[in-house]
Design a protein around this motif. Structure first.
Motif, PDB file in Angstrom:
ATOM      1  N   ILE A 133       3.705 -17.851   3.460  1.00  0.00           N
ATOM      2  CA  ILE A 133       3.921 -16.517   2.890  1.00  0.00           C
ATOM      3  C   ILE A 133       2.801 -16.147   1.913  1.00  0.00           C
ATOM      4  O   ILE A 133       2.352 -14.999   1.861  1.00  0.00           O
ATOM      5  N   THR A 134       2.327 -17.155   1.162  1.00  0.00           N
ATOM      6  CA  THR A 134       1.238 -16.910   0.208  1.00  0.00           C
ATOM      7  C   THR A 134      -0.006 -16.396   0.926  1.00  0.00           C
ATOM      8  O   THR A 134      -0.673 -15.472   0.461  1.00  0.00           O
ATOM      9  N   SER A 135      -0.320 -17.005   2.069  1.00  0.00           N
ATOM     10  CA  SER A 135      -1.501 -16.600   2.834  1.00  0.00           C
ATOM     11  C   SER A 135      -1.310 -15.212   3.435  1.00  0.00           C
ATOM     12  O   SER A 135      -2.249 -14.402   3.454  1.00  0.00           O
ATOM     13  N   VAL A 136      -0.111 -14.922   3.922  1.00  0.00           N
ATOM     14  CA  VAL A 136       0.178 -13.594   4.466  1.00  0.00           C
ATOM     15  C   VAL A 136       0.020 -12.534   3.381  1.00  0.00           C
ATOM     16  O   VAL A 136      -0.637 -11.504   3.584  1.00  0.00           O
ATOM     17  N   VAL A 137       0.598 -12.795   2.213  1.00  0.00           N
ATOM     18  CA  VAL A 137       0.511 -11.855   1.090  1.00  0.00           C
ATOM     19  C   VAL A 137      -0.933 -11.699   0.635  1.00  0.00           C
ATOM     20  O   VAL A 137      -1.370 -10.596   0.292  1.00  0.00           O
ATOM     21  N   PHE A 138      -1.694 -12.793   0.657  1.00  0.00           N
ATOM     22  CA  PHE A 138      -3.105 -12.744   0.249  1.00  0.00           C
ATOM     23  C   PHE A 138      -3.887 -11.768   1.117  1.00  0.00           C
ATOM     24  O   PHE A 138      -4.572 -10.868   0.614  1.00  0.00           O
ATOM     25  N   PHE A 139      -3.789 -11.925   2.435  1.00  0.00           N
ATOM     26  CA  PHE A 139      -4.543 -11.052   3.334  1.00  0.00           C
ATOM     27  C   PHE A 139      -4.070  -9.607   3.243  1.00  0.00           C
ATOM     28  O   PHE A 139      -4.884  -8.673   3.236  1.00  0.00           O
ATOM     29  N   LEU A 140      -2.756  -9.392   3.162  1.00  0.00           N
ATOM     30  CA  LEU A 140      -2.231  -8.032   3.039  1.00  0.00           C
ATOM     31  C   LEU A 140      -2.666  -7.394   1.722  1.00  0.00           C
ATOM     32  O   LEU A 140      -2.947  -6.191   1.664  1.00  0.00           O
ATOM     33  N   SER A 141      -2.751  -8.206   0.672  1.00  0.00           N
ATOM     34  CA  SER A 141      -3.189  -7.697  -0.639  1.00  0.00           C
ATOM     35  C   SER A 141      -4.653  -7.290  -0.604  1.00  0.00           C
ATOM     36  O   SER A 141      -5.038  -6.265  -1.186  1.00  0.00           O
ATOM     37  N   VAL A 142      -5.482  -8.081   0.078  1.00  0.00           N
ATOM     38  CA  VAL A 142      -6.904  -7.732   0.223  1.00  0.00           C
ATOM     39  C   VAL A 142      -7.042  -6.412   0.976  1.00  0.00           C
ATOM     40  O   VAL A 142      -7.827  -5.537   0.584  1.00  0.00           O
ATOM     41  N   ILE A 143      -6.273  -6.265   2.042  1.00  0.00           N
ATOM     42  CA  ILE A 143      -6.305  -5.014   2.819  1.00  0.00           C
ATOM     43  C   ILE A 143      -5.914  -3.823   1.946  1.00  0.00           C
ATOM     44  O   ILE A 143      -6.628  -2.812   1.892  1.00  0.00           O
ATOM     45  N   ALA A 144      -4.796  -3.952   1.243  1.00  0.00           N
ATOM     46  CA  ALA A 144      -4.295  -2.848   0.410  1.00  0.00           C
ATOM     47  C   ALA A 144      -5.278  -2.523  -0.718  1.00  0.00           C
ATOM     48  O   ALA A 144      -5.535  -1.341  -1.005  1.00  0.00           O
ATOM     49  N   PHE A 145      -5.849  -3.548  -1.341  1.00  0.00           N
ATOM     50  CA  PHE A 145      -6.749  -3.344  -2.479  1.00  0.00           C
ATOM     51  C   PHE A 145      -8.011  -2.592  -2.065  1.00  0.00           C
ATOM     52  O   PHE A 145      -8.411  -1.615  -2.722  1.00  0.00           O
ATOM     53  N   PHE A 146      -8.639  -2.997  -0.964  1.00  0.00           N
ATOM     54  CA  PHE A 146      -9.903  -2.360  -0.576  1.00  0.00           C
ATOM     55  C   PHE A 146      -9.686  -0.997   0.065  1.00  0.00           C
ATOM     56  O   PHE A 146     -10.554  -0.116  -0.048  1.00  0.00           O
ATOM     57  N   LEU A 147      -8.543  -0.787   0.698  1.00  0.00           N
ATOM     58  CA  LEU A 147      -8.238   0.556   1.177  1.00  0.00           C
ATOM     59  C   LEU A 147      -7.985   1.486  -0.012  1.00  0.00           C
ATOM     60  O   LEU A 147      -8.372   2.664   0.012  1.00  0.00           O
ATOM     61  N   PHE A 148      -7.354   0.948  -1.054  1.00  0.00           N
ATOM     62  CA  PHE A 148      -7.144   1.711  -2.287  1.00  0.00           C
ATOM     63  C   PHE A 148      -8.490   2.105  -2.901  1.00  0.00           C
ATOM     64  O   PHE A 148      -8.674   3.248  -3.343  1.00  0.00           O
ATOM     65  N   LEU A 149      -9.442   1.165  -2.918  1.00  0.00           N
ATOM     66  CA  LEU A 149     -10.771   1.462  -3.456  1.00  0.00           C
ATOM     67  C   LEU A 149     -11.469   2.534  -2.622  1.00  0.00           C
ATOM     68  O   LEU A 149     -12.164   3.391  -3.171  1.00  0.00           O
ATOM     69  N   CYS A 150     -11.290   2.490  -1.299  1.00  0.00           N
ATOM     70  CA  CYS A 150     -11.867   3.526  -0.422  1.00  0.00           C
ATOM     71  C   CYS A 150     -11.325   4.902  -0.789  1.00  0.00           C
ATOM     72  O   CYS A 150     -12.080   5.880  -0.871  1.00  0.00           O
ATOM     73  N   VAL A 151     -10.023   4.973  -0.990  1.00  0.00           N
ATOM     74  CA  VAL A 151      -9.401   6.241  -1.357  1.00  0.00           C
ATOM     75  C   VAL A 151      -9.967   6.751  -2.671  1.00  0.00           C
ATOM     76  O   VAL A 151     -10.263   7.945  -2.825  1.00  0.00           O
ATOM     77  N   ARG A 152     -10.157   5.838  -3.639  1.00  0.00           N
ATOM     78  CA  ARG A 152     -10.705   6.234  -4.930  1.00  0.00           C
ATOM     79  C   ARG A 152     -12.138   6.758  -4.797  1.00  0.00           C
ATOM     80  O   ARG A 152     -12.535   7.704  -5.488  1.00  0.00           O
ATOM     81  N   VAL A 153     -12.925   6.143  -3.919  1.00  0.00           N
ATOM     82  CA  VAL A 153     -14.304   6.597  -3.694  1.00  0.00           C
ATOM     83  C   VAL A 153     -14.309   8.036  -3.196  1.00  0.00           C
ATOM     84  O   VAL A 153     -15.067   8.883  -3.687  1.00  0.00           O
ATOM     85  N   PHE A 154     -13.455   8.350  -2.232  1.00  0.00           N
ATOM     86  CA  PHE A 154     -13.431   9.700  -1.669  1.00  0.00           C
ATOM     87  C   PHE A 154     -12.742  10.689  -2.600  1.00  0.00           C
ATOM     88  O   PHE A 154     -13.073  11.881  -2.589  1.00  0.00           O
ATOM     89  N   GLU A 155     -11.830  10.193  -3.392  1.00  0.00           N
ATOM     90  CA  GLU A 155     -11.209  11.075  -4.384  1.00  0.00           C
ATOM     91  C   GLU A 155     -12.234  11.520  -5.412  1.00  0.00           C
ATOM     92  O   GLU A 155     -12.278  12.679  -5.800  1.00  0.00           O
ATOM     93  N   LYS A 156     -13.075  10.581  -5.828  1.00  0.00           N
ATOM     94  CA  LYS A 156     -14.139  10.921  -6.780  1.00  0.00           C
ATOM     95  C   LYS A 156     -15.132  11.880  -6.145  1.00  0.00           C
ATOM     96  O   LYS A 156     -15.588  12.836  -6.788  1.00  0.00           O
ATOM     97  N   ARG A 157     -15.458  11.651  -4.858  1.00  0.00           N
ATOM     98  CA  ARG A 157     -16.411  12.515  -4.169  1.00  0.00           C
ATOM     99  C   ARG A 157     -15.843  13.919  -3.965  1.00  0.00           C
ATOM    100  O   ARG A 157     -16.569  14.908  -4.006  1.00  0.00           O
ATOM    101  N   ARG A 158     -14.556  13.996  -3.729  1.00  0.00           N
ATOM    102  CA  ARG A 158     -13.920  15.303  -3.507  1.00  0.00           C
ATOM    103  C   ARG A 158     -14.028  16.181  -4.750  1.00  0.00           C
ATOM    104  O   ARG A 158     -14.238  17.384  -4.645  1.00  0.00           O
ATOM    105  N   TRP A 159     -13.886  15.571  -5.917  1.00  0.00           N
ATOM    106  CA  TRP A 159     -13.854  16.355  -7.143  1.00  0.00           C
ATOM    107  C   TRP A 159     -15.193  16.418  -7.866  1.00  0.00           C
ATOM    108  O   TRP A 159     -15.308  17.047  -8.911  1.00  0.00           O
ATOM    109  N   SER A 160     -16.199  15.754  -7.324  1.00  0.00           N
ATOM    110  CA  SER A 160     -17.516  15.788  -7.985  1.00  0.00           C
ATOM    111  C   SER A 160     -18.382  16.919  -7.436  1.00  0.00           C
ATOM    112  O   SER A 160     -18.141  17.432  -6.351  1.00  0.00           O
TER     113      SER A 160
END
Length: 234
Positions: free
Chosen positions: A207-234
């Motif tokens: 379960i730890t390994s499953v959560v690890f990979f899912l957390s990496v996916i969620a974290f970097f997709l979140f960062l992608c959203v933040r990049v485009f959110e900043k670009r949208r308002w800049s």
């Protein structure tokens, strides 16, 4: 979101990228299958999957390099930013498009296991857990490389940086052996993709390994959203 996914998948197969990725993945996986299973007369595909890790690290940057960088270069990202969908849906749609291509590549393993099943009784439980590990690890790498692609408008730069990051991830376990500080060695081991993938290849759904990979996916997709959110308002 479905429109984004279809658009992304069609873009792969309307160009040479999708076919090149499938050809490279099939060639090397077939080569390793022949070497480690057919020549050795074994039903264990563990060495096939382990050998494919390096290929995966090199193939995924090819899949993701144009996901956002090409949109930015051709200025078509403005259409996406003003489309009647949320930034999260846009990013997740891009991710799922790339992930589906990666899943299509991995479907070749089903052919290999059925070939083995014609002559012997392979361990299906280990095969299925390993496939789950391959998909989770691939998803994590895709999310990381999508974030890198979102930061530049050059496909070449995105691909080179993604390959470099992939190789660094691949070498984390080896690097940890060169460092004397126990706390840092433990930290590198905990974030090592190879260490978490080993659980799956041993037939263990940790379960730890499953959560690890899912957390990496969620974290970097979140960062992608933040990049485009900043670009949208800049």
């Amino acid at each position: 979101m479905s429109a984004i996914i279809k658009r992304e998948l069609s873009s792969y197969f309307n160009s040479a990228i999708g076919y090149i990725v499938l050809a490279v993945f099939t060639f090397f996986s077939g080569l390793f299958f022949y070497m480690y299973c057919l020549l050795s007369n074994t039903t264990s595909m563990s060495y096939v999957f382990l050998s494919m890790l390096m290929i995966v690290m090199l193939v995924i940057p090819i899949i993701t390099m144009k996901s956002f960088s090409e949109e930015r270069k051709q200025k078509t990202d403005q259409a996406l930013l003003t489309a009647p969908i949320s930034l999260t849906e846009m990013v997740v749609g891009k991710f799922l498009g790339a992930f589906l291509l990666y899943c299509i590549c991995n479907s070749v393993y089903l052919i290999y296991i059925f070939i083995l099943a014609c002559y012997a009784s392979p361990d299906w439980a280990v095969f299925l857990t390993t496939m789950l590990g391959m998909l989770l690890m691939g998803g994590a790498l895709i999310a990381i490389d999508l974030f890198i692609s979102a930061l530049t408008e050059s496909q070449v730069i995105a691909a080179v940086i993604s390959i470099g990051v992939g190789l660094l991830i691949y070498m984390l376990d080896s690097l940890s052996n060169l460092i004397s500080a126990e706390w840092f060695t433990a930290f590198l081991h905990n974030i090592s993709f190879d260490a978490h993938f080993t659980n799956f290849i041993n037939g263990i759904i940790n379960i730890t390994s499953v959560v690890f990979f899912l957390s990496v996916i969620a974290f970097f997709l979140f960062l992608c959203v933040r990049v485009f959110e900043k670009r949208r308002w800049s």
